[in-house]
Motif scaffolding. Structure first.
Motif, PDB file in Angstrom:
ATOM      1  N   VAL A 180      35.174 -34.654   8.340  1.00 28.33           N
ATOM      2  CA  VAL A 180      35.292 -33.704   7.224  1.00 28.33           C
ATOM      3  C   VAL A 180      36.738 -33.251   7.081  1.00 28.33           C
ATOM      4  CG1 VAL A 180      34.581 -31.436   6.376  1.00 28.33           C
ATOM      5  CG2 VAL A 180      32.903 -32.951   7.417  1.00 28.33           C
ATOM      6  N   GLY A 181      37.393 -32.952   8.204  1.00 27.94           N
ATOM      7  CA  GLY A 181      38.802 -32.568   8.161  1.00 27.94           C
ATOM      8  C   GLY A 181      39.668 -33.694   7.639  1.00 27.94           C
ATOM      9  N   GLY A 182      39.377 -34.910   8.077  1.00 29.91           N
ATOM     10  CA  GLY A 182      40.140 -36.067   7.601  1.00 29.91           C
ATOM     11  C   GLY A 182      39.982 -36.301   6.112  1.00 29.91           C
ATOM     12  N   ILE A 183      38.763 -36.163   5.627  1.00 30.54           N
ATOM     13  CA  ILE A 183      38.511 -36.337   4.190  1.00 30.54           C
ATOM     14  C   ILE A 183      39.246 -35.273   3.390  1.00 30.54           C
ATOM     15  CG2 ILE A 183      36.708 -36.161   2.423  1.00 30.54           C
ATOM     16  CD1 ILE A 183      34.840 -37.593   4.409  1.00 30.54           C
ATOM     17  N   CYS A 184      39.260 -34.033   3.870  1.00 30.78           N
ATOM     18  CA  CYS A 184      39.979 -32.961   3.171  1.00 30.78           C
ATOM     19  C   CYS A 184      41.477 -33.243   3.110  1.00 30.78           C
ATOM     20  CB  CYS A 184      39.728 -31.621   3.853  1.00 30.78           C
ATOM     21  SG  CYS A 184      38.099 -30.936   3.546  1.00 30.78           S
ATOM     22  N   VAL A 185      42.039 -33.719   4.218  1.00 32.49           N
ATOM     23  CA  VAL A 185      43.472 -34.023   4.238  1.00 32.49           C
ATOM     24  C   VAL A 185      43.784 -35.155   3.259  1.00 32.49           C
ATOM     25  CG1 VAL A 185      45.361 -34.920   5.648  1.00 32.49           C
ATOM     26  CG2 VAL A 185      43.858 -33.152   6.565  1.00 32.49           C
ATOM     27  N   VAL A 186      43.000 -36.218   3.287  1.00 32.41           N
ATOM     28  CA  VAL A 186      43.232 -37.360   2.384  1.00 32.41           C
ATOM     29  C   VAL A 186      43.073 -36.930   0.932  1.00 32.41           C
ATOM     30  CG1 VAL A 186      42.336 -39.612   1.679  1.00 32.41           C
ATOM     31  CG2 VAL A 186      42.637 -39.088   4.101  1.00 32.41           C
ATOM     32  N   ALA A 187      42.047 -36.159   0.636  1.00 33.27           N
ATOM     33  CA  ALA A 187      41.838 -35.694  -0.739  1.00 33.27           C
ATOM     34  C   ALA A 187      42.995 -34.798  -1.188  1.00 33.27           C
ATOM     35  CB  ALA A 187      40.517 -34.944  -0.846  1.00 33.27           C
ATOM     36  N   MET A 198      46.979 -28.657  -9.945  1.00 27.62           N
ATOM     37  CA  MET A 198      46.405 -29.638  -9.077  1.00 27.62           C
ATOM     38  C   MET A 198      47.136 -29.665  -7.734  1.00 27.62           C
ATOM     39  SD  MET A 198      44.606 -33.196 -10.149  1.00 27.62           S
ATOM     40  CE  MET A 198      45.590 -33.975 -11.270  1.00 27.62           C
ATOM     41  N   LYS A 199      48.410 -29.323  -7.759  1.00 27.74           N
ATOM     42  CA  LYS A 199      49.174 -29.289  -6.512  1.00 27.74           C
ATOM     43  C   LYS A 199      48.662 -28.208  -5.576  1.00 27.74           C
ATOM     44  CE  LYS A 199      53.528 -31.191  -8.158  1.00 27.74           C
ATOM     45  NZ  LYS A 199      54.966 -30.969  -8.281  1.00 27.74           N
ATOM     46  N   LEU A 200      48.316 -27.051  -6.140  1.00 25.77           N
ATOM     47  CA  LEU A 200      47.809 -25.954  -5.321  1.00 25.77           C
ATOM     48  C   LEU A 200      46.496 -26.340  -4.646  1.00 25.77           C
ATOM     49  CD1 LEU A 200      48.088 -23.051  -4.332  1.00 25.77           C
ATOM     50  CD2 LEU A 200      46.833 -22.338  -6.371  1.00 25.77           C
ATOM     51  N   ALA A 201      45.617 -26.989  -5.391  1.00 27.14           N
ATOM     52  CA  ALA A 201      44.343 -27.435  -4.817  1.00 27.14           C
ATOM     53  C   ALA A 201      44.585 -28.453  -3.709  1.00 27.14           C
ATOM     54  CB  ALA A 201      43.452 -28.034  -5.901  1.00 27.14           C
ATOM     55  N   GLY A 202      45.557 -29.325  -3.892  1.00 22.71           N
ATOM     56  CA  GLY A 202      45.892 -30.307  -2.868  1.00 22.71           C
ATOM     57  C   GLY A 202      46.402 -29.649  -1.601  1.00 22.71           C
ATOM     58  N   ILE A 203      47.265 -28.663  -1.754  1.00 22.77           N
ATOM     59  CA  ILE A 203      47.807 -27.951  -0.589  1.00 22.77           C
ATOM     60  C   ILE A 203      46.695 -27.207   0.147  1.00 22.77           C
ATOM     61  CG2 ILE A 203      49.328 -26.056   0.106  1.00 22.77           C
ATOM     62  CD1 ILE A 203      51.219 -26.978  -2.171  1.00 22.77           C
ATOM     63  N   ILE A 204      45.797 -26.570  -0.603  1.00 21.87           N
ATOM     64  CA  ILE A 204      44.685 -25.845   0.013  1.00 21.87           C
ATOM     65  C   ILE A 204      43.780 -26.806   0.782  1.00 21.87           C
ATOM     66  CG2 ILE A 204      42.565 -24.542  -0.492  1.00 21.87           C
ATOM     67  CD1 ILE A 204      44.166 -23.173  -2.767  1.00 21.87           C
ATOM     68  N   LEU A 205      43.488 -27.967   0.210  1.00 16.42           N
ATOM     69  CA  LEU A 205      42.655 -28.946   0.901  1.00 16.42           C
ATOM     70  C   LEU A 205      43.324 -29.460   2.176  1.00 16.42           C
ATOM     71  CD1 LEU A 205      41.018 -31.131  -1.890  1.00 16.42           C
ATOM     72  CD2 LEU A 205      39.868 -29.757  -0.169  1.00 16.42           C
ATOM     73  N   ILE A 206      44.622 -29.675   2.124  1.00 17.95           N
ATOM     74  CA  ILE A 206      45.339 -30.137   3.312  1.00 17.95           C
ATOM     75  C   ILE A 206      45.272 -29.083   4.421  1.00 17.95           C
ATOM     76  CG2 ILE A 206      47.627 -30.707   4.222  1.00 17.95           C
ATOM     77  CD1 ILE A 206      48.175 -32.101   1.530  1.00 17.95           C
ATOM     78  N   VAL A 207      45.481 -27.827   4.061  1.00 18.08           N
ATOM     79  CA  VAL A 207      45.430 -26.746   5.064  1.00 18.08           C
ATOM     80  C   VAL A 207      44.033 -26.637   5.661  1.00 18.08           C
ATOM     81  CG1 VAL A 207      45.589 -24.241   5.363  1.00 18.08           C
ATOM     82  CG2 VAL A 207      47.357 -25.461   4.093  1.00 18.08           C
ATOM     83  N   ILE A 208      43.003 -26.688   4.827  1.00 19.14           N
ATOM     84  CA  ILE A 208      41.628 -26.613   5.317  1.00 19.14           C
ATOM     85  C   ILE A 208      41.321 -27.803   6.220  1.00 19.14           C
ATOM     86  CG2 ILE A 208      39.199 -26.788   4.613  1.00 19.14           C
ATOM     87  CD1 ILE A 208      39.942 -25.070   2.179  1.00 19.14           C
ATOM     88  N   GLY A 209      41.776 -28.981   5.825  1.00 21.86           N
ATOM     89  CA  GLY A 209      41.550 -30.173   6.639  1.00 21.86           C
ATOM     90  C   GLY A 209      42.224 -30.089   7.991  1.00 21.86           C
ATOM     91  N   ILE A 210      43.456 -29.605   8.026  1.00 24.87           N
ATOM     92  CA  ILE A 210      44.171 -29.467   9.299  1.00 24.87           C
ATOM     93  C   ILE A 210      43.478 -28.440  10.193  1.00 24.87           C
ATOM     94  CG2 ILE A 210      46.330 -28.663  10.343  1.00 24.87           C
ATOM     95  CD1 ILE A 210      47.779 -30.020   7.964  1.00 24.87           C
ATOM     96  N   LEU A 211      43.048 -27.322   9.610  1.00 24.70           N
ATOM     97  CA  LEU A 211      42.326 -26.314  10.397  1.00 24.70           C
ATOM     98  C   LEU A 211      41.018 -26.891  10.955  1.00 24.70           C
ATOM     99  CD1 LEU A 211      42.795 -23.078   8.262  1.00 24.70           C
ATOM    100  CD2 LEU A 211      43.767 -23.568  10.508  1.00 24.70           C
TER     101      LEU A 211
END
Length: 70
Positions: free
Chosen positions: A51-58, A1-14
């Motif tokens: 969308v980026g904000g939601i990805c970072v929060v998720a 679950m940590k890996l998915a969280g990190i991936i979502l944060i990176v996608i959100g920041i991009l």
């Protein structure tokens, strides 16, 4: 679950930084016998900042939830 969280944060920041992702499309303009004329068009896919904000929060939620599970 940590890996998915990190991936979502990176996608959100991009998504927040770039706000649009370019892509190219090749179209055939004309074809006469073996002669082909093609055109390459570049388009942009806009990404709303929400969308980026939601990805970072998720992603943060998944990181916190993954940390509690251990």
């Amino acid at each position: 679950m940590k890996l998915a969280g990190i991936i979502l944060i990176v996608i959100g920041i991009l998504a927040l930084v770039y706000q649009a992702f370019p892509y190219s499309q090749t179209k055939e303009v004309a074809k006469i016998g073996s002669l082909e004329i093609q055109s390459k068009e570049t388009h942009e896919l806009p990404v709303p900042p929400i969308v980026g904000g939601i990805c970072v929060v998720a992603g943060v939620v998944l990181l916190v939830a993954g940390g509690r599970g251990n």
